[in-house]
Design an enzyme around this catalytic site. Structure first.
Site, mmCIF file in Angstrom:
data_model
loop_
_atom_site.group_PDB
_atom_site.id
_atom_site.type_symbol
_atom_site.label_atom_id
_atom_site.label_comp_id
_atom_site.label_asym_id
_atom_site.label_seq_id
_atom_site.Cartn_x
_atom_site.Cartn_y
_atom_site.Cartn_z
ATOM 1 N N ASP A 62 0.852 -1.205 -0.039
ATOM 2 C CA ASP A 62 0.008 0.324 -0.140
ATOM 3 C C ASP A 62 1.091 1.344 -0.073
ATOM 4 O O ASP A 62 1.851 1.576 0.765
ATOM 5 C CB ASP A 62 -0.845 -0.050 1.201
ATOM 6 C CG ASP A 62 -1.740 1.318 1.477
ATOM 7 O OD1 ASP A 62 -2.635 1.336 0.335
ATOM 8 O OD2 ASP A 62 -1.714 1.944 2.211
ATOM 9 N N THR A 95 -3.078 5.216 -4.000
ATOM 10 C CA THR A 95 -2.094 6.053 -3.344
ATOM 11 C C THR A 95 -0.619 5.808 -4.154
ATOM 12 O O THR A 95 0.117 6.809 -4.177
ATOM 13 C CB THR A 95 -2.037 5.587 -2.056
ATOM 14 O OG1 THR A 95 -1.881 4.061 -1.917
ATOM 15 C CG2 THR A 95 -3.203 6.123 -1.253
ATOM 16 N N THR A 96 -0.546 4.529 -4.598
ATOM 17 C CA THR A 96 0.758 4.316 -5.493
ATOM 18 C C THR A 96 0.590 4.912 -6.814
ATOM 19 O O THR A 96 1.715 5.686 -7.293
ATOM 20 C CB THR A 96 1.061 2.983 -5.617
ATOM 21 O OG1 THR A 96 0.974 2.189 -4.295
ATOM 22 C CG2 THR A 96 2.239 2.669 -6.050
#
Length: 526
Positions: A62, A95-96
């Site tokens: 994550d 998020t990445t």
């Protein structure tokens, strides 16, 4: 003649050096997390130097968790960490992607700076490119909310896409059902507090399940009912102990044991009165944030009231929310106390632990996802995966439009930006073309992470889009270009947020031409 402007020890980087420092820092962050992108992405182990045992060990892919767990000194790198956090708060996933896209945009900007193109010209070109990309994304987005069956299938596809890059990928079909059922119970709300996640080591991940109602990780008191139907619940945060006088610093002198017995009797009568006030409210379940000692526990048992002690703050607040009650601390004004209600309260066993389940709560949306797994790290990562999935699904319910993944949306936007660049005069068009190349890097990274020939695959994907097959994307399991409609689905809001956040972060970093670092604080030796 030189003038000392800053305190001794302060440093300053200017112009090209400052820009280069920022761009290198941002690209380093993007390179750090880009290997976690996609269904074939790898995990990272984050180990704390201070915590001992399992407490300081995180295994995750994550992006937000990785970036917030590592200390960074570069200012631009911190900007990317912040946009990753915003993406996590705003949508829950991507998020990445947002960090990697921002880093790729800056990588292209670095090459334009080497060609002596002014940063403001690059920024103007990037803004035009962002507008074109956003319009293309909005045009490609579709909504099937009017067709209930297709809408549910879209949600399941979004959940499978989100979970395919997580630790739960092998059981993504089962967990997609769990997440969609949990989110649809919210009836359009984005308040995820009504979805509780309980982690219990033991068994295997596929033993996890969705339970209707709210589960409290506590035990019922001794000699009290194990099951209650038609529960009227008082949620409280009040002292229920009898062995101390509650006056700070008080001292009591007694001359014989009779006086001590009288004192204890007075305390017990005081507690009896308190329990009678609670029982007079007509409740049959009492949940307290604080401890319940033996004497009041016995009184509750005599009154036929189920008493649960030492519930954690989070549990008490969630319970009050889902049962429709309010947390009470005094009982002198019964008319001001709001009781909770549910159809039934019973003791259940998960693994080897006894817990309390509240079924049929007045807020019917409440449910609990029970996660099982072999290690704490596995459970923690599974919880993060489930959180991302339900967050994206809840946002999709609020904004029902969807787009297609597998590099499809990025290639679509890249094509539109390339075509728009041909109509723009001057150096801005060069910046727009660079932005399009940055967008094409996303499917390239997905293919690289899957161990495929990215140059060949992305060229085929680009050709497919220019031939008019606008729903073409990458099948990373077969290593081919396929029609991804109905197979790899993503939330429109997620893609839009990734695009806007990444371009804004890149723009802000490009604007900087001076970095001033304060002198470190001097430690005085005493």
């Amino acid at each position: 003649m030189s003038t000392q402007l800053f305190n001794e020890g302060a440093t300053q980087e200017r112009a090209e050096n400052a820009r280069l420092s920022n761009i290198i820092g941002a690209i380093a962050v993007g390179d750090l997390v880009k290997s976690t992108l996609g269904p074939k992405g790898m995990d990272k182990i984050l180990q704390s130097s201070t915590a001992r045992g399992d407490d300081g060990l995180i295994v995750t892919n994550d992006g937000a968790t990785i970036l917030k767990s590592i200390p960074l000194d570069n200012a631009a790198a911190k900007v990317l960490v912040n946009i990753s956090k915003v993406q996590d708060d705003e949508v829950g996933d991507g998020t990445t992607s947002v960090c990697v896209l921002a880093a790729e945009i800056l990588r292209q900007a670095e090459q334009l700076l080497d060609q002596r193109i002014h940063p403001q010209t690059i920024i103007d070109g990037f803004r035009l490119a962002t507008v074109s990309a956003r319009e293309a994304l909005e045009k490609a987005a579709v909504s099937h909310k009017d067709d209930e069956n297709q809408w549910r299938e879209d949600l399941l596809s979004i959940a499978r896409t989100t979970l395919s890059s997580k630790v739960l990928a092998s059981d993504k079909d089962k967990f997609a059902e769990v997440c969609v059922n949990a989110v649809l119970r919210l009836k359009g709300s984005t308040n995820l507090d009504r979805i509780q996640i309980i982690k219990k080591t033991g068994g295997k991940v596929s033993d996890s399940y969705l339970s209707d109602g709210f589960i409290l990780n506590k035990k019922i008191g001794v000699n009290q009912p194990r099951s209650v139907k038609g529960a009227r619940i008082l949620v409280a945060n009040t002292p229920m102990d009898t062995d101390k006088v509650k006056v700070f610093g008080a001292k009591i002198k007694v001359s014989d044991t009779a006086q001590l017995a009288e004192l204890e009797r007075a305390e017990r009568e005081k507690m009896r009165t308190k329990v009678q006030k609670i029982a007079a409210l007509g409740i049959n379940v009492f949940v307290n944030r604080q401890l319940i000692y033996n004497w009041p526990e016995q009184l509750f048992a005599d009154a036929g009231i189920m008493a649960i002690e030492h519930a954690d703050f989070d549990g008490v607040e969630r319970l009050a929310l889902v049962t429709g009650g309010e947390i009470a601390s005094s009982f002198d004004s019964p008319e001001l106390i709001k009781l909770g209600a549910c159809d039934g309260v019973e003791e259940i066993i998960i693994g080897e632990d006894r817990m309390v389940k509240f079924s049929g709560a007045s807020a019917g949306e409440a449910c609990t996802i029970v996660l099982r797994g072999g290690t704490n790290q596995m459970l923690d990562e599974a919880e993060r995966s489930i959180h991302d999935a339900i967050a994206v699904l809840s946002q999709t319910v609020a904004e029902p439009r969807i787009v297609y993944g597998g590099g499809c949306s990025e290639m679509l936007m890249s094509k539109v930006v390339d075509e728009a660049a041909k109509l723009v005069a001057g150096k801005k068009s060069i910046a727009m073309e660079a932005f399009a190349r940055a967008l094409r890097q996303m499917p390239t990274i997905l293919a690289d992470n899957a161990g495929l020939d990215s140059a060949d695959l992305v060229a085929k994907l680009r050709a497919a889009h220019y031939e008019g097959r606008s729903t073409s994307g990458l099948d990373l399991f077969q290593g081919t270009v396929v029609d991804v409609s109905g197979k790899v689905t993503e939330s429109f809001k997620l893609k839009r947020q990734v695009l806007l956040s990444a371009s804004e972060a890149a723009e802000m970093i490009l604007r900087v031409d001076d970095i001033i670092r304060c002198a470190p604080r001097q430690r005085s030796n005493h």
